[in-house]
Motif scaffolding. Structure first.
Motif, PDB file in Angstrom:
ATOM      1  N   LEU A  68       0.848  -1.189   0.000  1.00  0.00           N
ATOM      2  CA  LEU A  68       0.000   0.000   0.000  1.00  0.00           C
ATOM      3  C   LEU A  68       0.883   1.239   0.000  1.00  0.00           C
ATOM      4  CD1 LEU A  68      -2.870   1.215   0.237  1.00  0.00           C
ATOM      5  CD2 LEU A  68      -2.594   1.085   2.736  1.00  0.00           C
ATOM      6  N   VAL A  69       0.596   2.166  -0.906  1.00  0.00           N
ATOM      7  CA  VAL A  69       1.380   3.397  -0.988  1.00  0.00           C
ATOM      8  C   VAL A  69       0.442   4.596  -1.025  1.00  0.00           C
ATOM      9  CG1 VAL A  69       3.332   2.313  -2.157  1.00  0.00           C
ATOM     10  CG2 VAL A  69       1.467   3.270  -3.525  1.00  0.00           C
ATOM     11  N   GLY A  70       0.977   5.736  -0.643  1.00  0.00           N
ATOM     12  CA  GLY A  70       0.221   6.970  -0.664  1.00  0.00           C
ATOM     13  C   GLY A  70       0.259   7.622  -2.025  1.00  0.00           C
ATOM     14  N   PRO A  71      -0.304   8.816  -2.095  1.00  0.00           N
ATOM     15  CA  PRO A  71      -0.867   9.559  -0.964  1.00  0.00           C
ATOM     16  C   PRO A  71      -2.223   9.011  -0.526  1.00  0.00           C
ATOM     17  CG  PRO A  71      -1.182  10.788  -2.988  1.00  0.00           C
ATOM     18  CD  PRO A  71      -0.354   9.594  -3.353  1.00  0.00           C
ATOM     19  N   LEU A  72      -2.469   9.104   0.782  1.00  0.00           N
ATOM     20  CA  LEU A  72      -3.753   8.718   1.354  1.00  0.00           C
ATOM     21  C   LEU A  72      -4.414   9.951   1.967  1.00  0.00           C
ATOM     22  CD1 LEU A  72      -2.703   5.502   3.321  1.00  0.00           C
ATOM     23  CD2 LEU A  72      -3.802   5.592   1.074  1.00  0.00           C
ATOM     24  N   ASP A  73      -5.728   9.960   1.927  1.00  0.00           N
ATOM     25  CA  ASP A  73      -6.427  11.019   2.651  1.00  0.00           C
ATOM     26  C   ASP A  73      -6.366  10.725   4.143  1.00  0.00           C
ATOM     27  OD1 ASP A  73      -8.606  13.370   2.344  1.00  0.00           O
ATOM     28  OD2 ASP A  73      -9.175  12.043   3.984  1.00  0.00           O
ATOM     29  N   THR A  74      -6.719   9.480   4.511  1.00  0.00           N
ATOM     30  CA  THR A  74      -6.782   9.121   5.933  1.00  0.00           C
ATOM     31  C   THR A  74      -6.301   7.692   6.139  1.00  0.00           C
ATOM     32  OG1 THR A  74      -8.757  10.524   6.111  1.00  0.00           O
ATOM     33  CG2 THR A  74      -8.239   9.120   7.995  1.00  0.00           C
ATOM     34  N   LEU A  75      -5.457   7.506   7.124  1.00  0.00           N
ATOM     35  CA  LEU A  75      -4.997   6.185   7.558  1.00  0.00           C
ATOM     36  C   LEU A  75      -5.641   5.902   8.899  1.00  0.00           C
ATOM     37  CD1 LEU A  75      -2.999   3.743   7.252  1.00  0.00           C
ATOM     38  CD2 LEU A  75      -1.394   5.108   8.631  1.00  0.00           C
ATOM     39  N   ILE A  76      -6.371   4.781   9.006  1.00  0.00           N
ATOM     40  CA  ILE A  76      -7.096   4.444  10.225  1.00  0.00           C
ATOM     41  C   ILE A  76      -6.659   3.064  10.699  1.00  0.00           C
ATOM     42  CG2 ILE A  76      -9.371   4.153  11.279  1.00  0.00           C
ATOM     43  CD1 ILE A  76     -10.445   5.818   8.836  1.00  0.00           C
ATOM     44  N   VAL A  77      -6.160   2.978  11.918  1.00  0.00           N
ATOM     45  CA  VAL A  77      -5.688   1.715  12.476  1.00  0.00           C
ATOM     46  C   VAL A  77      -6.736   1.180  13.442  1.00  0.00           C
ATOM     47  CG1 VAL A  77      -3.883   0.578  13.812  1.00  0.00           C
ATOM     48  CG2 VAL A  77      -3.285   2.426  12.230  1.00  0.00           C
ATOM     49  N   SER A  78      -7.182  -0.042  13.206  1.00  0.00           N
ATOM     50  CA  SER A  78      -8.220  -0.638  14.042  1.00  0.00           C
ATOM     51  C   SER A  78      -7.627  -1.214  15.327  1.00  0.00           C
ATOM     52  CB  SER A  78      -8.950  -1.741  13.269  1.00  0.00           C
ATOM     53  OG  SER A  78      -8.034  -2.754  12.886  1.00  0.00           O
ATOM     54  N   GLY A  79      -8.520  -1.486  16.281  1.00  0.00           N
ATOM     55  CA  GLY A  79      -8.122  -2.140  17.517  1.00  0.00           C
ATOM     56  C   GLY A  79      -8.584  -3.588  17.511  1.00  0.00           C
ATOM     57  N   LEU A  92       5.055  -4.190  11.041  1.00  0.00           N
ATOM     58  CA  LEU A  92       3.765  -3.517  10.953  1.00  0.00           C
ATOM     59  C   LEU A  92       3.903  -2.047  11.348  1.00  0.00           C
ATOM     60  CD1 LEU A  92       0.329  -4.878  11.969  1.00  0.00           C
ATOM     61  CD2 LEU A  92       1.026  -2.628  12.776  1.00  0.00           C
ATOM     62  N   LEU A  93       4.627  -1.798  12.450  1.00  0.00           N
ATOM     63  CA  LEU A  93       4.813  -0.408  12.896  1.00  0.00           C
ATOM     64  C   LEU A  93       5.549   0.409  11.848  1.00  0.00           C
ATOM     65  CD1 LEU A  93       5.807  -0.911  16.652  1.00  0.00           C
ATOM     66  CD2 LEU A  93       3.565  -0.332  15.702  1.00  0.00           C
ATOM     67  N   GLY A  94       6.519  -0.186  11.193  1.00  0.00           N
ATOM     68  CA  GLY A  94       7.258   0.531  10.164  1.00  0.00           C
ATOM     69  C   GLY A  94       6.370   0.950   9.015  1.00  0.00           C
ATOM     70  N   HIS A  95       5.465   0.081   8.610  1.00  0.00           N
ATOM     71  CA  HIS A  95       4.561   0.431   7.509  1.00  0.00           C
ATOM     72  C   HIS A  95       3.526   1.463   7.947  1.00  0.00           C
ATOM     73  CE1 HIS A  95       6.209  -2.263   4.558  1.00  0.00           C
ATOM     74  NE2 HIS A  95       6.154  -3.282   5.401  1.00  0.00           N
ATOM     75  N   VAL A  96       3.091   1.384   9.198  1.00  0.00           N
ATOM     76  CA  VAL A  96       2.167   2.402   9.704  1.00  0.00           C
ATOM     77  C   VAL A  96       2.851   3.766   9.717  1.00  0.00           C
ATOM     78  CG1 VAL A  96       0.931   3.196  11.767  1.00  0.00           C
ATOM     79  CG2 VAL A  96       0.708   0.818  11.012  1.00  0.00           C
ATOM     80  N   ARG A  97       4.113   3.813  10.163  1.00  0.00           N
ATOM     81  CA  ARG A  97       4.856   5.086  10.146  1.00  0.00           C
ATOM     82  C   ARG A  97       5.001   5.602   8.716  1.00  0.00           C
ATOM     83  NH1 ARG A  97       8.665   2.159  13.111  1.00  0.00           N
ATOM     84  NH2 ARG A  97       8.391   2.330  15.372  1.00  0.00           N
ATOM     85  N   ARG A  98       5.362   4.710   7.807  1.00  0.00           N
ATOM     86  CA  ARG A  98       5.559   5.114   6.410  1.00  0.00           C
ATOM     87  C   ARG A  98       4.278   5.694   5.817  1.00  0.00           C
ATOM     88  NH1 ARG A  98       4.108   2.432   1.937  1.00  0.00           N
ATOM     89  NH2 ARG A  98       3.736   0.482   3.079  1.00  0.00           N
ATOM     90  N   LEU A  99       3.168   5.017   6.035  1.00  0.00           N
ATOM     91  CA  LEU A  99       1.902   5.472   5.468  1.00  0.00           C
ATOM     92  C   LEU A  99       1.403   6.746   6.144  1.00  0.00           C
ATOM     93  CD1 LEU A  99       0.217   1.990   5.067  1.00  0.00           C
ATOM     94  CD2 LEU A  99       0.944   3.510   3.217  1.00  0.00           C
TER      95      LEU A  99
END
Length: 325
Positions: A68-79, A92-99
């Motif tokens: 998955l690559v940007g640009p994104l309007d909104t990145l939402i991480v579920s619980g 996983l954390l690295g990709h969340v930071r990247r996005l």
């Protein structure tokens, strides 16, 4: 036509409702309106594989998190029940930071806040999470200002929603920001849900009556009461806040809420106290002060009158559990 790309991150044993409250609400906005920039919603997971949710149901992701690559309007991480494992996964954390760097907004739902915090994305921010896990989040991430009370918090371009279905409230707020209040109202009506509980309303609120959206004045007063239980909430002060007479405000409250402002304030303060008793270890005197009661005894009387048990017994039954290490 450009579209708003909205990415929802799931993982093993994520909570299905955390994901569905976001995706269903956004897609319904596309169906009910003709937004200039409709939402393009994608659910991403590590490896692009299926997400076996905490309920045991399997949700097929649409995109590999790694690709998955940007640009994104909104990145939402579920619980979800698997949030601790996800928050400890460096890939996983690295990709969340990247996005996050490629997103206009970053958000979490419920315990997804722990993943944002582990990724360093909540540093210096005020944030919320499910009330049951708030003390754990605060203990593990002292650089984050954790507030267990609101159902969602928007702090700049970072938003955090509290327990599970509060994702719906936050998503409605996004729709209103993106496309206006009328579309948000339409979506709320079709979802048969409250038209946006105010973000600062307590997670544990037991409110059952909400003023109709058409009456902005009553809603403004309700929002103020929910956000300032320790303030001056006498009927005269509330009336002055919205520039009407106390008599007129009382008439509006009886018409729209079926009770006087004074009775509503007492109910709101008691409910706020129930939340603090369940989610904190504050002494009763401090709970009373934060919720606008003159003393612990006044709180006890109001609480027993509403819930049938004294605050101490309520805390024994519903009190915050120690944070897991």
């Amino acid at each position: 036509m450009s579209r708003r790309r909205m990415a929802v991150v799931g993982y093993d044993t994520a909570e299905l409702l955390d994901i569905a409250c976001v995706t269903t609400t956004l897609v319904m906005a596309n169906h009910l309106g003709t937004p200039a920039r409709p939402y393009e919603v994608v659910v991403a997971a590590p490896g692009g594989g299926p997400i076996v949710c905490g309920s045991g149901l399997t949700l097929h992701s649409q995109q590999s998190l790694e690709r998955l690559v940007g640009p994104l309007d909104t990145l939402i991480v579920s619980g979800g029940v698997g949030f601790e494992q996800a928050a400890a996964d460096p890939r996983l954390l690295g990709h969340v930071r990247r996005l996050a760097k490629e997103s206009r907004r970053v958000a979490s739902v419920c315990t997804g806040a722990a993943i944002l915090a582990a990724a360093g994305l909540l540093d210096g921010h005020r944030a919320t999470t499910h009330w049951r896990f708030a003390s754990q989040l605060a203990a593990r991430h002292p650089e984050v200002t954790v507030d267990a009370s609101p159902i969602y918090i928007r702090d700049g371009d970072v938003s955090t929603a509290a327990g599970i279905t509060s994702a719906l409230d936050l998503t409605l707020a996004f729709i209103e920001e993106d496309h206006g209040a009328e579309l948000a109202r339409q979506v709320a009506r079709d979802l048969v849900t409250y038209l946006q509980r105010p973000g600062n309303q307590a997670q544990m609120s037991l409110f059952t009556a909400v003023p109709p959206p058409r009456d902005d004045l009553v809603r403004r007063v309700v929002d103020h009461v929910a956000g300032h239980p320790d303030g001056d909430l006498r009927t005269a002060a509330l009336a002055a806040l919205v520039s009407v007479t106390p008599r007129h405000l009382t008439r509006l409250f009886v018409e729209h809420l079926g009770q006087t402002p004074g009775r509503f304030v007492r109910q709101a303060r008691t409910e706020a106290a129930a939340h603090l008793l369940a989610s904190t270890t504050l002494p009763l005197a401090s709970v009373a002060a934060k919720c606008g009661f003159g003393s612990a005894e006044t709180l006890r009387q109001a609480f027993t009158g509403r819930y049938g048990i004294p605050p101490s017994r309520y805390r024994e039954a519903h009190g915050a559990r120690p944070a897991r290490r």
